[in-house]
Structures are given as structure tokens and as C-alpha cells.
Design a protein around this motif. Structure first.
Motif, PDB file in Angstrom:
ATOM      1  N   TYR A 199     -15.104   1.891  22.132  1.00  0.00           N
ATOM      2  CA  TYR A 199     -14.714   1.121  23.314  1.00  0.00           C
ATOM      3  C   TYR A 199     -13.976  -0.151  22.905  1.00  0.00           C
ATOM      4  O   TYR A 199     -12.967  -0.521  23.515  1.00  0.00           O
ATOM      5  N   LYS A 200     -14.444  -0.793  21.840  1.00  0.00           N
ATOM      6  CA  LYS A 200     -13.826  -2.036  21.394  1.00  0.00           C
ATOM      7  C   LYS A 200     -12.401  -1.791  20.908  1.00  0.00           C
ATOM      8  O   LYS A 200     -11.477  -2.551  21.224  1.00  0.00           O
ATOM      9  N   LYS A 201     -12.213  -0.707  20.136  1.00  0.00           N
ATOM     10  CA  LYS A 201     -10.879  -0.407  19.624  1.00  0.00           C
ATOM     11  C   LYS A 201      -9.931  -0.031  20.756  1.00  0.00           C
ATOM     12  O   LYS A 201      -8.757  -0.420  20.762  1.00  0.00           O
ATOM     13  N   LEU A 202     -10.414   0.742  21.712  1.00  0.00           N
ATOM     14  CA  LEU A 202      -9.586   1.118  22.856  1.00  0.00           C
ATOM     15  C   LEU A 202      -9.192  -0.114  23.673  1.00  0.00           C
ATOM     16  O   LEU A 202      -8.061  -0.218  24.154  1.00  0.00           O
ATOM     17  N   LYS A 203     -10.123  -1.038  23.814  1.00  0.00           N
ATOM     18  CA  LYS A 203      -9.841  -2.266  24.553  1.00  0.00           C
ATOM     19  C   LYS A 203      -8.798  -3.099  23.822  1.00  0.00           C
ATOM     20  O   LYS A 203      -7.874  -3.651  24.449  1.00  0.00           O
ATOM     21  N   GLU A 204      -8.901  -3.190  22.496  1.00  0.00           N
ATOM     22  CA  GLU A 204      -7.920  -3.936  21.704  1.00  0.00           C
ATOM     23  C   GLU A 204      -6.541  -3.291  21.792  1.00  0.00           C
ATOM     24  O   GLU A 204      -5.523  -3.992  21.912  1.00  0.00           O
ATOM     25  N   LEU A 205      -6.509  -1.949  21.731  1.00  0.00           N
ATOM     26  CA  LEU A 205      -5.238  -1.238  21.856  1.00  0.00           C
ATOM     27  C   LEU A 205      -4.616  -1.467  23.219  1.00  0.00           C
ATOM     28  O   LEU A 205      -3.402  -1.723  23.325  1.00  0.00           O
ATOM     29  N   ASN A 243      -5.097  -4.018  25.259  1.00  0.00           N
ATOM     30  CA  ASN A 243      -4.644  -5.413  25.344  1.00  0.00           C
ATOM     31  C   ASN A 243      -3.336  -5.608  24.576  1.00  0.00           C
ATOM     32  O   ASN A 243      -2.449  -6.351  25.018  1.00  0.00           O
ATOM     33  N   SER A 244      -3.204  -4.946  23.426  1.00  0.00           N
ATOM     34  CA  SER A 244      -1.970  -5.054  22.636  1.00  0.00           C
ATOM     35  C   SER A 244      -0.788  -4.463  23.387  1.00  0.00           C
ATOM     36  O   SER A 244       0.313  -5.026  23.383  1.00  0.00           O
ATOM     37  N   LEU A 245      -1.006  -3.320  24.042  1.00  0.00           N
ATOM     38  CA  LEU A 245       0.061  -2.686  24.811  1.00  0.00           C
ATOM     39  C   LEU A 245       0.480  -3.552  25.992  1.00  0.00           C
ATOM     40  O   LEU A 245       1.673  -3.682  26.290  1.00  0.00           O
ATOM     41  N   ILE A 246      -0.489  -4.137  26.660  1.00  0.00           N
ATOM     42  CA  ILE A 246      -0.183  -5.023  27.792  1.00  0.00           C
ATOM     43  C   ILE A 246       0.603  -6.231  27.314  1.00  0.00           C
ATOM     44  O   ILE A 246       1.605  -6.629  27.931  1.00  0.00           O
ATOM     45  N   PHE A 247       0.186  -6.820  26.191  1.00  0.00           N
ATOM     46  CA  PHE A 247       0.898  -7.975  25.644  1.00  0.00           C
ATOM     47  C   PHE A 247       2.323  -7.611  25.271  1.00  0.00           C
ATOM     48  O   PHE A 247       3.263  -8.360  25.549  1.00  0.00           O
ATOM     49  N   ALA A 248       2.498  -6.438  24.626  1.00  0.00           N
ATOM     50  CA  ALA A 248       3.837  -6.007  24.224  1.00  0.00           C
ATOM     51  C   ALA A 248       4.727  -5.792  25.439  1.00  0.00           C
ATOM     52  O   ALA A 248       5.911  -6.164  25.434  1.00  0.00           O
TER      53      ALA A 248
END
Length: 244
Positions: free
Chosen positions: A7-13, A15-20
Motif C-alpha cells: 500500500y505504501k509503495k502504491l501510494k508513493e507511485l 503521488n509521483s504520477l500526480i506530481f509529474a
């Protein structure tokens, strides 16, 4: 057994996509947007295979400045921080009849101007532009085309193509007088016999101020469109070239 996706890795991914996405949207809306040249209408100055950046803040921000297809909707009613383009600027704009299409042409006529082409010669407010033949290029599909240096009234100079076997008695080489309306611009391609532009009123016509997206600034890459050719046929003489 170790779980690859947590869940943590999916959340980080996520968030990274949203930021990009947000960064790309802001960059393309307010700073520079990349485009590629798909036709010969701006030869000899811009060629098929040229990839360029368009400066979005050159003339201010409008609905046309929005990226990712949002420019198809009327979100902003006016242009903010508006700066008037100069005659001779190479500009990307949204096609008036279809906001999903981008065109790149040279600004020839300002609001209130009278534009006409007579026997291939450009007239602005009744005065012919200064033009000088500087070279001739042989082509497979025509008898050849002459390369001219054209100079506008504000001393902006650039090269234009005119085919030798083009019919000087018909459109677009012999046109009526176009009276540019207020809050509109008149654009033409540098490849005068191979450009659908403001001379064709039903296809492009006069372009509203709000349809201007930005100023073509520089070519950052130039190649053929295939991946292999991008690697093997990199045109170093055109990459990182300023557009004028």
C-alpha cells in the motif's frame, strides 16, 4: 513470501504520477510547450521533422494556453497579461473552426491592416514588401522554386519559397484585399505555394487574438519521425536553432 506491491509503495507511485502530471501541466501552460512540424508549409525556415518549443508567456495567457485538451473549453473569457505580437513573429495558434488543431504560421497582418497578394507579391496596406531572390532550388515535383528574402515594414526579414510553375493568376498568388478585423490576425506560411493559411477564409481565415497560443522560440531536435532515423539521422545543423 515478499510482496512486491505494498500500500505504501502504491501510494508513493500514485503521488509521483500526480506530481509529474501537475508539473507537466504547469510547465506547458505557463512556460514552454513542445510541438513537432508535420508539414512543409513553413519551409525553408521550419522543416518536417523539426521539434520546437513554443514560449507560452510571450503574448499573455488565454484559454488557448491550457494544455492536455483543456483549451477546447471556454474556461477563461479573456487574455491575461496580454502582449501584442510583432509582425513577422512565427506563432502557434488554435484553428478558429476547430480548437483541437494547432497551426504554425508567420504573422503578416495586424488588426486594421489590408493584406493582398498580387502575382505572388505580398502587399501590406497597399505597399509591396521588399523582396529579393537569393537562390533557386531544384525539386522533383516542380520546375524548381525560387528562394526569396522578404522584408516586412518593421524590418523583419526571412526566407520564403515560391514555386516557378505556380499559377500566378489564381489563388493564393492573386487574391482580393483582406481587411483584418479588430482583435484578429492574418497569418501566412513561408512556403507560399504550399500553405493553407489566412488566405483561405473557409479553412483558416482571420485568427482571433484569443486563439494565439505562443511564439515559436527554438528547434530543440530535428530528425525524421521513425525511432531509427531519430538515432541515425540526427540533424545537428538544425538542433537548438533559434526561430526567426
Amino acid at each position: 513470501m515478499k510482496t512486491f506491491f505494498t500500500y505504501k509503495k502504491l501510494k508513493e507511485l500514485f503521488n509521483s504520477l500526480i506530481f509529474a502530471f501537475v508539473f507537466a501541466f504547469l510547465f506547458q501552460t505557463f512556460l514552454y510547450q513542445p510541438f513537432k512540424i508535420p508539414s512543409r508549409s513553413m519551409e525553408p525556415n521550419l522543416m518536417i521533422g523539426d521539434y520546437l518549443f513554443v514560449e507560452k508567456f510571450a503574448y499573455g495567457y488565454s484559454n488557448s494556453s491550457l494544455s492536455f485538451w483543456l483549451n477546447r473549453f471556454d474556461i477563461f473569457p479573456q487574455t491575461f497579461f496580454y502582449n501584442k505580437p510583432k509582425r513577422g513573429d512565427v506563432i502557434v495558434f488554435l484553428l478558429p473552426r476547430d480548437h483541437s488543431l494547432h497551426y504554425i504560421k508567420r504573422l503578416i497582418g495586424l488588426p486594421g491592416d489590408e493584406i493582398q497578394v498580387k502575382k505572388g507579391q505580398l502587399y501590406i496596406n497597399g505597399v509591396p514588401t521588399a523582396i529579393e531572390r537569393i537562390d533557386t532550388q531544384k525539386t522533383a515535383d516542380t520546375d524548381g522554386r525560387d528562394i526569396f528574402q522578404e522584408t516586412l515594414p518593421n524590418n523583419i526579414s526571412y526566407k520564403v519559397y515560391i514555386a516557378r510553375n505556380s499559377d500566378k493568376s489564381t489563388m493564393p498568388n492573386d487574391t482580393p484585399i483582406y481587411k483584418v478585423p479588430q482583435d484578429h490576425y492574418f497569418f501566412m506560411g513561408d512556403n507560399r505555394d504550399n500553405s493553407i493559411d489566412s488566405r483561405y477564409l473557409n479553412d483558416v481565415g482571420f485568427v482571433p487574438v484569443g486563439n494565439v497560443l505562443g511564439k515559436a522560440k527554438f528547434v530543440y531536435w530535428s530528425s525524421d519521425f521513425s525511432i531509427w532515423d531519430m538515432v541515425t539521422k540526427f540533424k545537428t545543423d538544425r538542433a537548438f536553432k533559434l526561430i526567426n
